[in-house]
Design a protein around this motif. Sequence first.
Motif, PDB file in Angstrom:
ATOM      1  N   ASN A 184       0.878  -1.346   0.123  1.00 35.69           N
ATOM      2  CA  ASN A 184       0.150   0.143   0.057  1.00 35.69           C
ATOM      3  C   ASN A 184       0.801   1.449  -0.153  1.00 35.69           C
ATOM      4  O   ASN A 184       1.302   1.360   0.761  1.00 35.69           O
ATOM      5  N   HIS A 185       0.818   2.017  -0.625  1.00 28.30           N
ATOM      6  CA  HIS A 185       0.862   2.950  -1.255  1.00 28.30           C
ATOM      7  C   HIS A 185       0.474   4.529  -1.541  1.00 28.30           C
ATOM      8  O   HIS A 185       0.726   5.711  -1.657  1.00 28.30           O
ATOM      9  N   SER A 186      -0.983   4.152  -1.154  1.00 34.87           N
ATOM     10  CA  SER A 186      -1.709   5.778  -0.914  1.00 34.87           C
ATOM     11  C   SER A 186      -3.252   5.594   0.562  1.00 34.87           C
ATOM     12  O   SER A 186      -3.304   7.190   0.065  1.00 34.87           O
ATOM     13  N   VAL A 187      -2.666   4.672   1.095  1.00 30.65           N
ATOM     14  CA  VAL A 187      -4.141   5.049   1.553  1.00 30.65           C
ATOM     15  C   VAL A 187      -3.739   5.094   3.733  1.00 30.65           C
ATOM     16  O   VAL A 187      -2.305   4.160   3.596  1.00 30.65           O
ATOM     17  N   ILE A 188      -4.078   5.741   4.431  1.00 25.74           N
ATOM     18  CA  ILE A 188      -3.534   6.092   6.058  1.00 25.74           C
ATOM     19  C   ILE A 188      -5.081   5.306   6.575  1.00 25.74           C
ATOM     20  O   ILE A 188      -5.388   6.594   6.777  1.00 25.74           O
ATOM     21  N   VAL A 189      -4.687   4.278   7.547  1.00 26.46           N
ATOM     22  CA  VAL A 189      -5.456   4.277   8.216  1.00 26.46           C
ATOM     23  C   VAL A 189      -5.880   5.696   9.577  1.00 26.46           C
ATOM     24  O   VAL A 189      -4.810   5.798   9.747  1.00 26.46           O
ATOM     25  N   GLU A 190      -6.720   6.071   9.600  1.00 23.21           N
ATOM     26  CA  GLU A 190      -6.547   6.968  11.188  1.00 23.21           C
ATOM     27  C   GLU A 190      -7.149   6.378  12.505  1.00 23.21           C
ATOM     28  O   GLU A 190      -8.159   5.727  12.174  1.00 23.21           O
ATOM     29  N   PHE A 191      -6.790   6.892  13.367  1.00 25.20           N
ATOM     30  CA  PHE A 191      -7.681   6.578  14.893  1.00 25.20           C
ATOM     31  C   PHE A 191      -7.155   7.736  15.231  1.00 25.20           C
ATOM     32  O   PHE A 191      -6.621   8.460  15.813  1.00 25.20           O
ATOM     33  N   LEU A 192      -8.964   8.375  15.656  1.00 26.96           N
ATOM     34  CA  LEU A 192      -9.093   9.490  16.458  1.00 26.96           C
ATOM     35  C   LEU A 192      -8.524   8.432  18.125  1.00 26.96           C
ATOM     36  O   LEU A 192      -9.324   7.457  17.957  1.00 26.96           O
ATOM     37  N   VAL A 193      -7.792   9.238  18.298  1.00 29.88           N
ATOM     38  CA  VAL A 193      -7.342   8.803  20.178  1.00 29.88           C
ATOM     39  C   VAL A 193      -7.922  10.087  21.460  1.00 29.88           C
ATOM     40  O   VAL A 193      -7.072  10.864  20.929  1.00 29.88           O
ATOM     41  N   ASP A 194      -7.909   9.093  22.814  1.00 31.20           N
ATOM     42  CA  ASP A 194      -7.956  10.928  23.443  1.00 31.20           C
ATOM     43  C   ASP A 194      -6.265  11.800  23.320  1.00 31.20           C
ATOM     44  O   ASP A 194      -7.066  13.275  24.068  1.00 31.20           O
ATOM     45  N   ASP A 195      -5.410  11.617  23.159  1.00 32.09           N
ATOM     46  CA  ASP A 195      -4.140  11.583  23.795  1.00 32.09           C
ATOM     47  C   ASP A 195      -3.134  11.396  22.857  1.00 32.09           C
ATOM     48  O   ASP A 195      -2.520  10.688  23.765  1.00 32.09           O
ATOM     49  N   VAL A 196      -2.976  12.437  21.856  1.00 32.19           N
ATOM     50  CA  VAL A 196      -1.738  11.550  20.636  1.00 32.19           C
ATOM     51  C   VAL A 196      -0.382  11.666  21.300  1.00 32.19           C
ATOM     52  O   VAL A 196       0.595  10.729  21.479  1.00 32.19           O
ATOM     53  N   ASP A 197      -0.257  12.970  22.232  1.00 30.79           N
ATOM     54  CA  ASP A 197       0.749  12.780  22.828  1.00 30.79           C
ATOM     55  C   ASP A 197       1.758  12.215  23.498  1.00 30.79           C
ATOM     56  O   ASP A 197       2.403  11.408  23.762  1.00 30.79           O
ATOM     57  N   ARG A 198       0.502  11.496  24.846  1.00 31.39           N
ATOM     58  CA  ARG A 198       0.376  10.578  25.554  1.00 31.39           C
ATOM     59  C   ARG A 198       0.667   8.921  25.295  1.00 31.39           C
ATOM     60  O   ARG A 198       1.928   8.431  25.657  1.00 31.39           O
ATOM     61  N   LEU A 199       0.403   8.868  23.668  1.00 33.64           N
ATOM     62  CA  LEU A 199       1.029   7.471  23.203  1.00 33.64           C
ATOM     63  C   LEU A 199       2.199   7.842  22.280  1.00 33.64           C
ATOM     64  O   LEU A 199       2.278   6.998  22.726  1.00 33.64           O
ATOM     65  N   HIS A 200       2.266   9.227  22.134  1.00 26.61           N
ATOM     66  CA  HIS A 200       3.919   9.056  21.847  1.00 26.61           C
ATOM     67  C   HIS A 200       5.214   8.313  23.133  1.00 26.61           C
ATOM     68  O   HIS A 200       5.835   7.940  22.166  1.00 26.61           O
ATOM     69  N   GLY A 201       4.840   9.064  23.614  1.00 22.34           N
ATOM     70  CA  GLY A 201       5.245   8.766  24.693  1.00 22.34           C
ATOM     71  C   GLY A 201       5.246   7.032  25.735  1.00 22.34           C
ATOM     72  O   GLY A 201       6.231   6.460  26.047  1.00 22.34           O
ATOM     73  N   ALA A 202       4.821   6.432  24.668  1.00 20.96           N
ATOM     74  CA  ALA A 202       3.896   5.207  25.260  1.00 20.96           C
ATOM     75  C   ALA A 202       5.208   4.502  24.092  1.00 20.96           C
ATOM     76  O   ALA A 202       5.150   4.902  23.594  1.00 20.96           O
ATOM     77  N   ALA A 203       5.429   3.144  24.747  1.00 20.46           N
ATOM     78  CA  ALA A 203       5.723   1.682  23.379  1.00 20.46           C
ATOM     79  C   ALA A 203       4.894   1.346  22.498  1.00 20.46           C
ATOM     80  O   ALA A 203       4.043   0.555  22.982  1.00 20.46           O
ATOM     81  N   VAL A 204       5.079   2.170  21.476  1.00 16.13           N
ATOM     82  CA  VAL A 204       4.046   1.592  20.625  1.00 16.13           C
ATOM     83  C   VAL A 204       4.879   0.988  19.789  1.00 16.13           C
ATOM     84  O   VAL A 204       6.091   1.743  19.199  1.00 16.13           O
ATOM     85  N   ASP A 205       4.483  -0.014  19.507  1.00 13.61           N
ATOM     86  CA  ASP A 205       5.961  -1.079  18.874  1.00 13.61           C
ATOM     87  C   ASP A 205       5.273  -0.746  17.045  1.00 13.61           C
ATOM     88  O   ASP A 205       4.529  -1.859  16.724  1.00 13.61           O
ATOM     89  N   ALA A 206       6.198   0.307  16.868  1.00 11.17           N
ATOM     90  CA  ALA A 206       6.290   0.836  15.096  1.00 11.17           C
ATOM     91  C   ALA A 206       6.585   1.746  14.715  1.00 11.17           C
ATOM     92  O   ALA A 206       7.351   2.303  15.545  1.00 11.17           O
ATOM     93  N   GLU A 207       7.069   1.395  13.681  1.00 15.79           N
ATOM     94  CA  GLU A 207       8.502   2.533  13.445  1.00 15.79           C
ATOM     95  C   GLU A 207       7.247   4.289  12.804  1.00 15.79           C
ATOM     96  O   GLU A 207       6.412   4.338  12.496  1.00 15.79           O
TER      97      GLU A 207
END
Length: 139
Positions: A66-89
């Motif tokens: 896939n080079h054209s689609v972005i899967v999107e999720f509305l979350v409560d606090d994106v900055d908190r998730l950024h600091g959490a250990a999300v196993d992703a690039e």
Amino acid sequence: MQFVSVRVITADVARLVAFYERVTGVTATWATEDFAEIVTPGATLAVAGVRTVPLFAPGSARPADNHSVIVEFLVDDVDRLHGAAVDAERVAGPATMPWGNRSLLLRDPDGNLVNLFTPVTPAAREKFGLAALPGPAAS
């Protein structure tokens, strides 16, 4: 017509489902070893194995291509998730977009883009039916 889901084809259903369960906090509903769904209040993400493709049309979909689609999720606090250990690039962010969402762009294990976002401006919050952010107390 009713929009029901987006389906991602993968060579490793269990791995991709585990990733989306971690990111969303939602436990998948499995129909078979080749098909599971992450059901959220706003949309469903279906994850299917390559063995399901011939049921529709042989060769019509390829995993991790896939080079054209972005899967999107509305979350409560994106900055908190950024600091959490999300196993992703992490691709970009968190950053506030011109349309008022604060976004963190990731890649899932198959390389698909995933945008986790939190509406932060009054207009963006209103668009998603969210209450205004609390401001300073009036004196």
